[in-house]
Design a protein around this motif. Structure first.
Motif, mmCIF file in Angstrom:
data_model
loop_
_atom_site.group_PDB
_atom_site.id
_atom_site.type_symbol
_atom_site.label_atom_id
_atom_site.label_comp_id
_atom_site.label_asym_id
_atom_site.label_seq_id
_atom_site.Cartn_x
_atom_site.Cartn_y
_atom_site.Cartn_z
ATOM 1 N N SER A 1 0.846 -1.197 0.000
ATOM 2 C CA SER A 1 0.000 0.000 0.000
ATOM 3 C C SER A 1 0.879 1.245 0.000
ATOM 4 C CB SER A 1 -0.896 0.016 1.238
ATOM 5 O OG SER A 1 -1.751 -1.097 1.237
ATOM 6 N N ALA A 2 0.351 2.311 -0.537
ATOM 7 C CA ALA A 2 1.106 3.566 -0.629
ATOM 8 C C ALA A 2 1.276 4.209 0.744
ATOM 9 C CB ALA A 2 0.388 4.534 -1.554
ATOM 10 N N ASN B 1 2.100 -3.664 5.244
ATOM 11 C CA ASN B 1 2.763 -4.623 6.130
ATOM 12 C C ASN B 1 3.586 -5.626 5.321
ATOM 13 O OD1 ASN B 1 0.843 -6.225 4.950
ATOM 14 N ND2 ASN B 1 -0.248 -6.716 6.828
ATOM 15 N N ASN B 2 3.795 -5.308 4.023
ATOM 16 C CA ASN B 2 4.515 -6.248 3.169
ATOM 17 C C ASN B 2 5.571 -5.582 2.291
ATOM 18 O OD1 ASN B 2 2.687 -4.933 1.503
ATOM 19 N ND2 ASN B 2 2.216 -6.747 0.286
ATOM 20 N N THR C 1 14.559 24.850 -3.495
ATOM 21 C CA THR C 1 13.360 24.154 -3.027
ATOM 22 C C THR C 1 13.284 22.798 -3.715
ATOM 23 O OG1 THR C 1 12.194 26.230 -2.660
ATOM 24 C CG2 THR C 1 10.838 24.241 -2.865
ATOM 25 N N TYR C 2 13.052 21.762 -2.916
ATOM 26 C CA TYR C 2 12.947 20.393 -3.415
ATOM 27 C C TYR C 2 11.553 19.840 -3.132
ATOM 28 C CZ TYR C 2 17.988 20.603 -3.877
ATOM 29 O OH TYR C 2 19.260 20.964 -4.245
ATOM 30 N N TYR C 3 11.078 19.035 -4.061
ATOM 31 C CA TYR C 3 9.773 18.394 -3.967
ATOM 32 C C TYR C 3 9.997 16.883 -3.902
ATOM 33 C CZ TYR C 3 8.173 22.977 -5.371
ATOM 34 O OH TYR C 3 7.930 24.329 -5.413
ATOM 35 N N TYR C 4 9.260 16.227 -3.025
ATOM 36 C CA TYR C 4 9.475 14.800 -2.774
ATOM 37 C C TYR C 4 8.171 14.016 -2.842
ATOM 38 C CZ TYR C 4 13.966 16.211 -0.793
ATOM 39 O OH TYR C 4 15.221 16.737 -0.603
ATOM 40 N N GLN C 5 8.319 12.736 -3.189
ATOM 41 C CA GLN C 5 7.272 11.732 -3.030
ATOM 42 C C GLN C 5 7.974 10.447 -2.617
ATOM 43 O OE1 GLN C 5 5.352 12.228 -7.027
ATOM 44 N NE2 GLN C 5 3.487 12.158 -5.794
ATOM 45 N N VAL C 6 7.238 9.569 -1.976
ATOM 46 C CA VAL C 6 7.795 8.286 -1.551
ATOM 47 C C VAL C 6 6.798 7.185 -1.915
ATOM 48 C CG1 VAL C 6 6.901 8.467 0.817
ATOM 49 C CG2 VAL C 6 8.919 7.083 0.370
ATOM 50 N N ARG C 7 7.334 6.008 -2.239
ATOM 51 C CA ARG C 7 6.478 4.854 -2.517
ATOM 52 C C ARG C 7 7.095 3.621 -1.881
ATOM 53 N NH1 ARG C 7 7.412 3.979 -9.041
ATOM 54 N NH2 ARG C 7 9.594 3.336 -8.907
ATOM 55 N N ALA C 8 6.252 2.648 -1.597
ATOM 56 C CA ALA C 8 6.695 1.376 -1.035
ATOM 57 C C ALA C 8 6.941 0.400 -2.180
ATOM 58 C CB ALA C 8 5.643 0.831 -0.083
ATOM 59 N N ALA C 9 7.851 -0.547 -1.958
ATOM 60 C CA ALA C 9 8.167 -1.540 -2.986
ATOM 61 C C ALA C 9 8.379 -2.904 -2.350
ATOM 62 C CB ALA C 9 9.425 -1.120 -3.746
ATOM 63 N N ASN C 10 8.042 -3.936 -3.121
ATOM 64 C CA ASN C 10 8.379 -5.307 -2.736
ATOM 65 C C ASN C 10 8.588 -6.115 -4.007
ATOM 66 O OD1 ASN C 10 5.820 -6.144 -3.664
ATOM 67 N ND2 ASN C 10 4.958 -6.318 -1.615
ATOM 68 N N CYS D 1 14.995 7.244 -8.340
ATOM 69 C CA CYS D 1 14.972 7.051 -6.907
ATOM 70 C C CYS D 1 16.243 7.658 -6.339
ATOM 71 C CB CYS D 1 14.948 5.581 -6.549
ATOM 72 S SG CYS D 1 13.490 4.700 -7.049
ATOM 73 N N VAL D 2 16.121 8.723 -5.621
ATOM 74 C CA VAL D 2 17.299 9.371 -5.065
ATOM 75 C C VAL D 2 17.725 8.742 -3.750
ATOM 76 C CG1 VAL D 2 16.940 11.567 -6.247
ATOM 77 C CG2 VAL D 2 15.938 11.215 -3.987
ATOM 78 N N LEU D 3 16.789 8.140 -3.045
ATOM 79 C CA LEU D 3 17.086 7.471 -1.783
ATOM 80 C C LEU D 3 16.245 6.219 -1.669
ATOM 81 C CD1 LEU D 3 16.800 10.590 0.576
ATOM 82 C CD2 LEU D 3 18.920 9.471 -0.087
ATOM 83 N N THR D 4 16.759 5.213 -1.004
ATOM 84 C CA THR D 4 15.977 4.028 -0.680
ATOM 85 C C THR D 4 16.180 3.710 0.793
ATOM 86 O OG1 THR D 4 17.775 2.540 -1.321
ATOM 87 C CG2 THR D 4 16.137 3.057 -3.015
ATOM 88 N N THR D 5 15.191 3.066 1.380
ATOM 89 C CA THR D 5 15.286 2.656 2.776
ATOM 90 C C THR D 5 14.860 1.197 2.881
ATOM 91 O OG1 THR D 5 13.013 3.093 3.467
ATOM 92 C CG2 THR D 5 14.528 4.972 3.457
ATOM 93 N N GLY D 6 15.024 0.643 4.040
ATOM 94 C CA GLY D 6 14.559 -0.708 4.314
ATOM 95 C C GLY D 6 13.099 -0.714 4.714
ATOM 96 N N ALA D 7 12.594 -1.901 4.985
ATOM 97 C CA ALA D 7 11.209 -2.069 5.422
ATOM 98 C C ALA D 7 10.994 -1.416 6.777
ATOM 99 C CB ALA D 7 10.872 -3.550 5.505
ATOM 100 N N ASN D 8 9.779 -0.928 7.002
ATOM 101 C CA ASN D 8 9.345 -0.347 8.277
ATOM 102 C C ASN D 8 10.078 0.934 8.658
ATOM 103 O OD1 ASN D 8 7.480 -2.499 8.677
ATOM 104 N ND2 ASN D 8 9.209 -3.768 9.302
#
Length: 129
Positions: free
Chosen positions: A33-34, A64-65, A104-113, A83-90
């Motif tokens: 989920s987003a 949760n996945n 000024t910077y604009y951001y969005q984030v998405r989940a991946a599996n 993708c300028v940055l990636t992180t781990g789960a949770n």
């Protein structure tokens, strides 16, 4: 998710070409989920190199996945690219040190599996100090 792929092995030698049977495999799983409620806050840290600007990003993890998160950035809402940055789960926050003061910077984030990626979060922006 739920995509069928078809495969056929081909063997070749001096005597000719031989084709194997066609087999198929269908992917399974559910993309995450987003994330939501993305915020961006400018800050500075002092280290041995001097004062370093950063923008801290915080978001709500709604899945949760996920295997991790992908952060997209741009200098306008039309130039945001992954993708300028990636992180781990949770993980629900990170700092972007790849910024220039006064911009000024604009951001969005998405989940991946392994099954895919979510939709992007809301857009958040901040001007680097």
């Amino acid at each position: 998710t739920s995509t069928t792929y078809y495969y056929c092995a081909i063997a070749e030698n001096i005597g000719g070409v031989g084709f194997g049977s066609i087999v198929s495999s269908t992917t399974s799983g559910t993309p995450p989920s987003a994330p939501s409620n993305l915020t961006a806050t400018a800050g500075q840290e002092t280290n041995s190199s001097g004062t370093v600007p950063f923008i801290e990003l915080n978001w709500q993890d709604n899945s949760n996945n996920e295997g991790g998160f992908q952060v997209a950035r741009g200098t306008s809402t039309m130039s945001i690219s992954c993708c300028v940055l990636t992180t781990g789960a949770n993980v629900t926050s990170t700092k972007d040190y790849g910024v220039t003061s006064g911009v000024t910077y604009y951001y969005q984030v998405r989940a991946a599996n392994n099954s895919g990626v979510s939709d992007y979060s809301n857009i958040a922006s901040s001007t680097a100090l």
